[in-house]
Write a protein that holds these residues in place. Structure first.
Motif, PDB file in Angstrom:
ATOM      1  N   ASP A   2       0.834  -1.204   0.000  1.00 12.50           N
ATOM      2  CA  ASP A   2       0.000   0.000   0.000  1.00 12.50           C
ATOM      3  C   ASP A   2       0.867   1.252   0.000  1.00 12.50           C
ATOM      4  N   LEU A   3       0.397   2.248  -0.760  1.00 11.97           N
ATOM      5  CA  LEU A   3       1.072   3.549  -0.724  1.00 11.97           C
ATOM      6  C   LEU A   3       0.143   4.541  -0.032  1.00 11.97           C
ATOM      7  N   ILE A   4       0.626   5.117   1.060  1.00 12.61           N
ATOM      8  CA  ILE A   4      -0.162   6.123   1.779  1.00 12.61           C
ATOM      9  C   ILE A   4       0.364   7.503   1.426  1.00 12.61           C
ATOM     10  N   SER A   5      -0.485   8.321   0.808  1.00 11.99           N
ATOM     11  CA  SER A   5      -0.093   9.703   0.503  1.00 11.99           C
ATOM     12  C   SER A   5      -0.586  10.606   1.615  1.00 11.99           C
ATOM     13  N   ARG A  34       5.217  -3.000  10.841  1.00  6.89           N
ATOM     14  CA  ARG A  34       4.066  -3.889  11.026  1.00  6.89           C
ATOM     15  C   ARG A  34       3.298  -4.189   9.736  1.00  6.89           C
ATOM     16  N   HIS A  35       3.372  -3.292   8.758  1.00  6.26           N
ATOM     17  CA  HIS A  35       2.586  -3.481   7.534  1.00  6.26           C
ATOM     18  C   HIS A  35       3.452  -3.320   6.299  1.00  6.26           C
ATOM     19  N   GLU A  36       2.909  -3.794   5.175  1.00  5.77           N
ATOM     20  CA  GLU A  36       3.557  -3.586   3.873  1.00  5.77           C
ATOM     21  C   GLU A  36       3.132  -2.222   3.339  1.00  5.77           C
ATOM     22  N   VAL A  37       3.733  -1.157   3.843  1.00  2.99           N
ATOM     23  CA  VAL A  37       3.320   0.173   3.376  1.00  2.99           C
ATOM     24  C   VAL A  37       4.521   1.043   3.038  1.00  2.99           C
ATOM     25  N   SER A  38       4.305   1.983   2.128  1.00  6.59           N
ATOM     26  CA  SER A  38       5.302   3.031   1.935  1.00  6.59           C
ATOM     27  C   SER A  38       4.564   4.373   1.973  1.00  6.59           C
ATOM     28  N   PHE A  39       5.336   5.418   2.180  1.00  5.27           N
ATOM     29  CA  PHE A  39       4.739   6.739   2.400  1.00  5.27           C
ATOM     30  C   PHE A  39       5.184   7.755   1.366  1.00  5.27           C
ATOM     31  N   GLU A  40       4.204   8.539   0.928  1.00  4.73           N
ATOM     32  CA  GLU A  40       4.498   9.668   0.057  1.00  4.73           C
ATOM     33  C   GLU A  40       3.906  10.908   0.742  1.00  4.73           C
ATOM     34  N   GLY A  94      -3.153  19.076  -3.602  1.00  2.00           N
ATOM     35  CA  GLY A  94      -2.521  17.912  -2.979  1.00  2.00           C
ATOM     36  C   GLY A  94      -3.210  16.622  -3.393  1.00  2.00           C
ATOM     37  N   LEU A  95      -4.541  16.637  -3.392  1.00  2.00           N
ATOM     38  CA  LEU A  95      -5.294  15.432  -3.768  1.00  2.00           C
ATOM     39  C   LEU A  95      -5.026  15.066  -5.228  1.00  2.00           C
ATOM     40  N   GLU A  96      -4.940  16.107  -6.086  1.00  2.00           N
ATOM     41  CA  GLU A  96      -4.686  15.822  -7.499  1.00  2.00           C
ATOM     42  C   GLU A  96      -3.316  15.184  -7.703  1.00  2.00           C
ATOM     43  N   HIS A  97      -2.347  15.593  -6.891  1.00  2.00           N
ATOM     44  CA  HIS A  97      -0.990  15.083  -7.081  1.00  2.00           C
ATOM     45  C   HIS A  97      -0.728  13.773  -6.356  1.00  2.00           C
ATOM     46  N   ALA A  98      -1.560  13.433  -5.380  1.00  2.00           N
ATOM     47  CA  ALA A  98      -1.316  12.226  -4.580  1.00  2.00           C
ATOM     48  C   ALA A  98      -1.484  10.974  -5.430  1.00  2.00           C
ATOM     49  N   GLN A  99      -0.545  10.051  -5.292  1.00  2.00           N
ATOM     50  CA  GLN A  99      -0.561   8.818  -6.084  1.00  2.00           C
ATOM     51  C   GLN A  99      -1.096   7.628  -5.297  1.00  2.00           C
ATOM     52  N   ASN A 101      -2.917   4.699  -2.880  1.00  2.00           N
ATOM     53  CA  ASN A 101      -4.256   4.099  -2.828  1.00  2.00           C
ATOM     54  C   ASN A 101      -4.937   4.438  -1.504  1.00  2.00           C
ATOM     55  N   TYR A 102      -4.159   5.037  -0.582  1.00  2.00           N
ATOM     56  CA  TYR A 102      -4.731   5.645   0.619  1.00  2.00           C
ATOM     57  C   TYR A 102      -4.222   7.084   0.658  1.00  2.00           C
ATOM     58  N   VAL A 103      -5.115   8.012   0.976  1.00  2.00           N
ATOM     59  CA  VAL A 103      -4.678   9.406   1.028  1.00  2.00           C
ATOM     60  C   VAL A 103      -5.141  10.044   2.343  1.00  2.00           C
ATOM     61  N   ALA A 104      -4.190  10.668   3.037  1.00  2.00           N
ATOM     62  CA  ALA A 104      -4.514  11.364   4.284  1.00  2.00           C
ATOM     63  C   ALA A 104      -4.397  12.873   4.060  1.00  2.00           C
ATOM     64  N   LEU A 105      -5.281  13.628   4.689  1.00  2.00           N
ATOM     65  CA  LEU A 105      -5.183  15.091   4.665  1.00  2.00           C
ATOM     66  C   LEU A 105      -4.785  15.545   6.060  1.00  2.00           C
TER      67      LEU A 105
END
Ligand code: UDP
Ligand code: MG
Length: 326
Positions: A2-5, A34-40, A94-99, A101-105
């Motif tokens: 998962d990629l969290i933006s 703990r999880h298979e995640v990366s952060f943007e 920010g939302l337009e640029h986020a890649q 599959n999970y996006v946090a504001l």
């Protein structure tokens, strides 16, 4: 994987931003264990007049230098507006640029605690929700008059619109991709995020948390700017004020008709000595006031329509890390 933006609008946050990124890096480290995640991270510089942009650039470079196996802990992207366009424009950019599959504001001032992110992510993994949003449960440190009007606003807008806005809701939330795409599909120029989140629907889990003061810098909202913002919100999500204007007009016509009948009957019965001009003056003022108010309400909608029809972009990017990456 998962990629969290994490989308962060920033306006004059040179002091808060490093603290925020440090805290976020700590949270990211913990979650990657703990999880298979990366952060943007998508940092949006909303025309800051201080060194916010410099801080962004430095943080982005540093994260690349510190990367392990060329995977940075936080992959920091930034974009800088040509002037201050407001937080709503920052969120949209920010939302337009986020890649991800999970996006946090999130805000840059630590009022949206990054340590809530793991819990939010786990809820989305294990329960059937499309997004987890946060709601503050106290309004301490806020002037009572502001709390009063805030409460009034939430009551009012929920009654007259489909926006479904929760009292105390913050913009801090973690969403799955379909909801992000739904939000992006709303092309309107007058963006009122709190209303948009509610309007698009999807299943929301609310996490209550205790409000904290910002770590540094100061809030950009005055009472007056909040008042204007609330009017924007109502105009963007409800046409009930227009109906109220028509109904008020109709009722006043009926009252006037009754008055005419009464006065004619009285004149026939008792003659017509000239008196009562003060009450007449009051009536004229009152009616003039109501007419201006209704015109003003119509004007609000007309002004918004005018702005929408211009199809101007929500924001203008002066420079961004995409230029560097290209
Ligand atoms: N912000 C922005 N543009 C603006 C005003 C604010 O991008 O014109 C950002 C600000 O940097 C912060 C977030 O929006 O990250 C929330 O702002 P603030 O803390 O002033 O609002 P409050 O928390 O008081 O509601
Ligand atoms: Mg704040």
């Amino acid at each position: 994987m998962d990629l969290i933006s994490v989308v962060v609008p920033c306006y004059n946050e040179e002091e808060s931003l490093p603290i925020f990124l440090e805290a976020l890096a700590g949270v990211a480290r913990g979650m990657r264990e703990r999880h298979e995640v990366s952060f943007e991270v998508v940092l949006v510089d909303d025309g800051s007049t201080d060194d916010t942009l410099k801080v962004m650039k430095r943080a982005s470079e540093q994260a690349r230098v510190d990367a392990v196996d060329s995977v940075p802990l936080l992959d920091i992207h930034w974009l800088s507006f040509s002037r201050n366009f407001g937080k709503e424009a920052g969120l949209a950019a920010g939302l337009e640029h986020a890649q991800g599959n999970y996006v946090a504001l999130m805000d840059a001032d630590m009022q949206d605690p990054p340590n809530l992110l793991p819990e939010m992510y786990e809820i989305l993994l294990t329960e059937h929700y499309d997004n987890v949003a946060t709601r503050r449960v106290n309004r301490e440190g806020e002037p009572p008059i502001r709390s009063f009007f805030a409460r009034l606003f939430y009551k009012l807008i929920n009654r007259i619109s489909k926006a479904d806005i929760v009292d105390g809701a913050r913009d801090f939330r973690l969403m799955k991709r379909p909801m992000v795409d739904a939000i992006l599909s709303l092309p309107e120029y007058n963006r009122f995020s709190k209303g948009i989140f509610g309007w698009v629907g999807f299943k929301t889990k609310w996490l209550p948390f205790v409000n904290v003061e910002r770590v540094a810098g100061e809030t950009k909202w005055s009472f007056f700017s909040l008042l204007l913002y609330s009017i924007d919100g109502i105009v963007a999500f409800s046409t009930v004020p227009l109906s109220i204007a028509s109904v008020a007009g109709l009722l006043l016509c009926l009252v006037a008709l009754a008055g005419v009948i009464f006065i004619v009957a009285k004149t026939i019965a008792f003659g017509d000595p000239v008196e009562g001009w003060p009450s007449l003056a009051c009536l004229i003022t009152l009616l003039g006031g109501i007419q201006l108010l209704c015109l003003g309400i119509m004007g609000q909608y007309l002004a918004k329509t005018y702005l929408e029809t211009k199809h101007r972009p929500l924001y203008i990017v002066k420079e961004s890390s995409d230029d560097r990456d290209r």
